[in-house]
Design a protein around this motif. Structure first.
Motif, PDB file in Angstrom:
ATOM      1  N   LYS A   1       0.865  -1.173   0.000  1.00 44.55           N
ATOM      2  CA  LYS A   1       0.000   0.000   0.000  1.00 44.55           C
ATOM      3  C   LYS A   1       0.905   1.227   0.000  1.00 44.55           C
ATOM      4  CE  LYS A   1      -2.131  -0.708   3.938  1.00 44.55           C
ATOM      5  NZ  LYS A   1      -2.972  -0.434   5.117  1.00 44.55           N
ATOM      6  N   PRO A   2       0.557   2.284  -0.693  1.00 45.50           N
ATOM      7  CA  PRO A   2      -0.709   2.597  -1.353  1.00 45.50           C
ATOM      8  C   PRO A   2      -0.731   2.274  -2.844  1.00 45.50           C
ATOM      9  CG  PRO A   2       0.622   4.570  -1.267  1.00 45.50           C
ATOM     10  CD  PRO A   2       1.442   3.472  -0.621  1.00 45.50           C
ATOM     11  N   GLY A   3       0.166   1.453  -3.331  1.00 47.76           N
ATOM     12  CA  GLY A   3       0.258   1.207  -4.761  1.00 47.76           C
ATOM     13  C   GLY A   3      -1.009   0.608  -5.348  1.00 47.76           C
ATOM     14  N   ALA A   4      -1.318   0.998  -6.578  1.00 51.85           N
ATOM     15  CA  ALA A   4      -2.509   0.484  -7.251  1.00 51.85           C
ATOM     16  C   ALA A   4      -2.445  -1.024  -7.416  1.00 51.85           C
ATOM     17  CB  ALA A   4      -2.674   1.165  -8.612  1.00 51.85           C
ATOM     18  N   ALA A   5      -1.240  -1.570  -7.609  1.00 50.06           N
ATOM     19  CA  ALA A   5      -1.094  -3.012  -7.804  1.00 50.06           C
ATOM     20  C   ALA A   5      -1.549  -3.781  -6.569  1.00 50.06           C
ATOM     21  CB  ALA A   5       0.356  -3.357  -8.146  1.00 50.06           C
ATOM     22  N   PHE A   6      -1.355  -3.206  -5.384  1.00 51.04           N
ATOM     23  CA  PHE A   6      -1.804  -3.875  -4.156  1.00 51.04           C
ATOM     24  C   PHE A   6      -3.321  -4.029  -4.176  1.00 51.04           C
ATOM     25  CE2 PHE A   6      -3.493  -3.844   0.126  1.00 51.04           C
ATOM     26  CZ  PHE A   6      -2.705  -4.776   0.786  1.00 51.04           C
ATOM     27  N   PHE A   7      -4.017  -2.950  -4.480  1.00 52.23           N
ATOM     28  CA  PHE A   7      -5.482  -2.996  -4.467  1.00 52.23           C
ATOM     29  C   PHE A   7      -6.024  -3.813  -5.634  1.00 52.23           C
ATOM     30  CE2 PHE A   7      -4.503   0.545  -1.723  1.00 52.23           C
ATOM     31  CZ  PHE A   7      -5.423   0.393  -0.697  1.00 52.23           C
ATOM     32  N   ASP A   8      -5.346  -3.793  -6.763  1.00 52.62           N
ATOM     33  CA  ASP A   8      -5.761  -4.652  -7.878  1.00 52.62           C
ATOM     34  C   ASP A   8      -5.694  -6.119  -7.468  1.00 52.62           C
ATOM     35  OD1 ASP A   8      -6.198  -2.479  -9.515  1.00 52.62           O
ATOM     36  OD2 ASP A   8      -4.264  -2.612 -10.528  1.00 52.62           O
ATOM     37  N   ALA A   9      -4.651  -6.477  -6.713  1.00 57.98           N
ATOM     38  CA  ALA A   9      -4.515  -7.855  -6.259  1.00 57.98           C
ATOM     39  C   ALA A   9      -5.625  -8.220  -5.283  1.00 57.98           C
ATOM     40  CB  ALA A   9      -3.144  -8.050  -5.604  1.00 57.98           C
ATOM     41  N   VAL A  10      -5.996  -7.283  -4.422  1.00 57.24           N
ATOM     42  CA  VAL A  10      -7.092  -7.525  -3.480  1.00 57.24           C
ATOM     43  C   VAL A  10      -8.376  -7.817  -4.247  1.00 57.24           C
ATOM     44  CG1 VAL A  10      -8.576  -6.471  -1.731  1.00 57.24           C
ATOM     45  CG2 VAL A  10      -6.085  -6.163  -1.610  1.00 57.24           C
ATOM     46  N   PHE A  11      -8.707  -6.967  -5.211  1.00 59.30           N
ATOM     47  CA  PHE A  11      -9.962  -7.130  -5.937  1.00 59.30           C
ATOM     48  C   PHE A  11      -9.960  -8.374  -6.812  1.00 59.30           C
ATOM     49  CE2 PHE A  11     -10.435  -2.625  -4.846  1.00 59.30           C
ATOM     50  CZ  PHE A  11     -11.721  -2.660  -4.346  1.00 59.30           C
ATOM     51  N   SER A  12      -8.807  -8.801  -7.244  1.00 61.63           N
ATOM     52  CA  SER A  12      -8.754 -10.012  -8.061  1.00 61.63           C
ATOM     53  C   SER A  12      -9.062 -11.258  -7.248  1.00 61.63           C
ATOM     54  CB  SER A  12      -7.379 -10.148  -8.718  1.00 61.63           C
ATOM     55  OG  SER A  12      -6.384 -10.497  -7.765  1.00 61.63           O
ATOM     56  N   GLN A  13      -8.935 -11.158  -5.910  1.00 65.36           N
ATOM     57  CA  GLN A  13      -9.106 -12.332  -5.060  1.00 65.36           C
ATOM     58  C   GLN A  13     -10.396 -12.353  -4.242  1.00 65.36           C
ATOM     59  OE1 GLN A  13      -5.538 -13.741  -2.924  1.00 65.36           O
ATOM     60  NE2 GLN A  13      -4.371 -12.179  -4.031  1.00 65.36           N
ATOM     61  N   ILE A  14     -11.010 -11.203  -3.999  1.00 59.14           N
ATOM     62  CA  ILE A  14     -12.192 -11.206  -3.132  1.00 59.14           C
ATOM     63  C   ILE A  14     -13.476 -11.483  -3.895  1.00 59.14           C
ATOM     64  CG2 ILE A  14     -11.085  -9.655  -1.492  1.00 59.14           C
ATOM     65  CD1 ILE A  14     -12.870  -7.407  -2.490  1.00 59.14           C
ATOM     66  N   GLY A  15     -13.397 -11.569  -5.200  1.00 63.38           N
ATOM     67  CA  GLY A  15     -14.589 -11.901  -5.962  1.00 63.38           C
ATOM     68  C   GLY A  15     -15.315 -10.660  -6.463  1.00 63.38           C
ATOM     69  N   PRO A  16     -16.395 -10.870  -7.203  1.00 61.23           N
ATOM     70  CA  PRO A  16     -17.086  -9.750  -7.848  1.00 61.23           C
ATOM     71  C   PRO A  16     -17.620  -8.733  -6.844  1.00 61.23           C
ATOM     72  CG  PRO A  16     -17.828 -11.869  -8.720  1.00 61.23           C
ATOM     73  CD  PRO A  16     -17.004 -12.167  -7.519  1.00 61.23           C
ATOM     74  N   CYS A  17     -17.356  -7.473  -7.117  1.00 60.19           N
ATOM     75  CA  CYS A  17     -17.936  -6.374  -6.347  1.00 60.19           C
ATOM     76  C   CYS A  17     -17.652  -5.080  -7.096  1.00 60.19           C
ATOM     77  CB  CYS A  17     -17.382  -6.312  -4.922  1.00 60.19           C
ATOM     78  SG  CYS A  17     -15.617  -5.983  -4.820  1.00 60.19           S
ATOM     79  N   CYS A  18     -18.531  -4.116  -6.900  1.00 61.30           N
ATOM     80  CA  CYS A  18     -18.308  -2.800  -7.480  1.00 61.30           C
ATOM     81  C   CYS A  18     -17.455  -1.986  -6.520  1.00 61.30           C
ATOM     82  CB  CYS A  18     -19.647  -2.094  -7.710  1.00 61.30           C
ATOM     83  SG  CYS A  18     -20.721  -2.916  -8.906  1.00 61.30           S
ATOM     84  N   ARG A  19     -16.515  -1.260  -7.051  1.00 64.25           N
ATOM     85  CA  ARG A  19     -15.596  -0.536  -6.168  1.00 64.25           C
ATOM     86  C   ARG A  19     -16.297   0.570  -5.395  1.00 64.25           C
ATOM     87  NH1 ARG A  19      -9.336  -0.628  -8.131  1.00 64.25           N
ATOM     88  NH2 ARG A  19      -9.376  -2.688  -9.106  1.00 64.25           N
ATOM     89  N   ASP A  20     -17.427   1.078  -5.904  1.00 57.30           N
ATOM     90  CA  ASP A  20     -18.139   2.103  -5.141  1.00 57.30           C
ATOM     91  C   ASP A  20     -18.930   1.507  -3.981  1.00 57.30           C
ATOM     92  OD1 ASP A  20     -20.153   0.880  -6.557  1.00 57.30           O
ATOM     93  OD2 ASP A  20     -20.922   2.712  -7.470  1.00 57.30           O
TER      94      ASP A  20
END
Length: 234
Positions: A151-170
């Motif tokens: 954190k705070p790199g975008a790659a960190f959060f991209d990795a999180v979203f790739s693993q937690i399953g479908p969701c809208c970022r808002d």
């Protein structure tokens, strides 16, 4: 206002009282390595050095191993302290941190109440050994040294979203105490940002913050206003 379905919790300084854990771990290590008393003055100077090293990690100036050893190398040199084995000292310090769990604002009960209402994940730059010990109640744990980026790199959060399953970022909110790590990272990732600000420090213009709270229990009020799903009936 979009419904909030996922909370990303920072760990040290947010869910957990890092200062209390840091003090106990350092005092224990001083005794274990026969380095004399760890006075409040020594602790304060170490804490300042430690914060400086983690900020440099966030900016990409240092690697995690450089932070973990470098902070103690600088601290011991500055204070004229003789440590026979700095890597061993750091390893024991990590274990002591992991053994010390002091919740902020009754956060353990808060996480338990929200279980089943929203998905909850830890997102931390903390070390693997301490983070695993501290975050067993959540739906998942994302530790930077395992993810492979900080954190705070975008790659960190991209990795999180790739693993937690479908969701809208808002529909996702990060809760954390760090403006440079949690709030900046959350803003860059396009998610809601809730700044845990117990001292009531001035709210900055950048990064933009959606919620500014003094007590973690205010998160429940935010979820109510945002229309978070009610917990399922037993």
């Amino acid at each position: 206002m979009a419904q909030i379905n996922v909370i990303l919790w920072d760990v040290d300084g947010t869910l957990l009282d890092f200062s209390a854990a840091e003090r106990r771990a350092l005092e224990d290590c001083f005794r274990s390595f026969q380095m004399g008393p760890c006075t409040p003055e020594l602790l304060a100077r170490y804490s300042q050095i430690n914060r400086t090293y983690w900020r440099r990690l966030e900016r990409g100036e240092l690697t995690k191993p450089q932070v973990l050893l470098g902070r103690f190398e600088e601290f011991f040199a500055q204070e004229g302290l003789n440590c026979r084995d700095i890597p061993a000292f750091n390893q024991e310090y990590q274990l002591r941190l992991g053994d010390t769990v002091v919740f902020r604002d009754d956060a353990g009960s808060l996480v338990a109440r929200l279980k089943g209402r929203v998905r909850q994940y830890a997102v931390t730059n903390g070390t693997r050994v301490t983070a695993y010990c501290r975050t067993r109640m959540l739906d998942g744990v994302f530790i930077s040294e395992i993810v492979g980026t900080e954190k705070p790199g975008a790659a960190f959060f991209d990795a999180v979203f790739s693993q937690i399953g479908p969701c809208c970022r808002d529909e996702v909110m990060i809760v954390g105490d760090s403006l440079t790590s949690d709030m900046q990272g959350g803003r860059s990732a396009g998610i809601l940002c809730c700044w845990y600000n117990p001292l009531g420090e001035p709210r900055p213009a950048d990064p933009r913050i959606d919620y500014d709270i003094r007590d973690l229990r205010q998160v429940e009020q935010i979820l109510d206003r945002a229309g978070a799903a009610e917990a399922p009936a037993p």
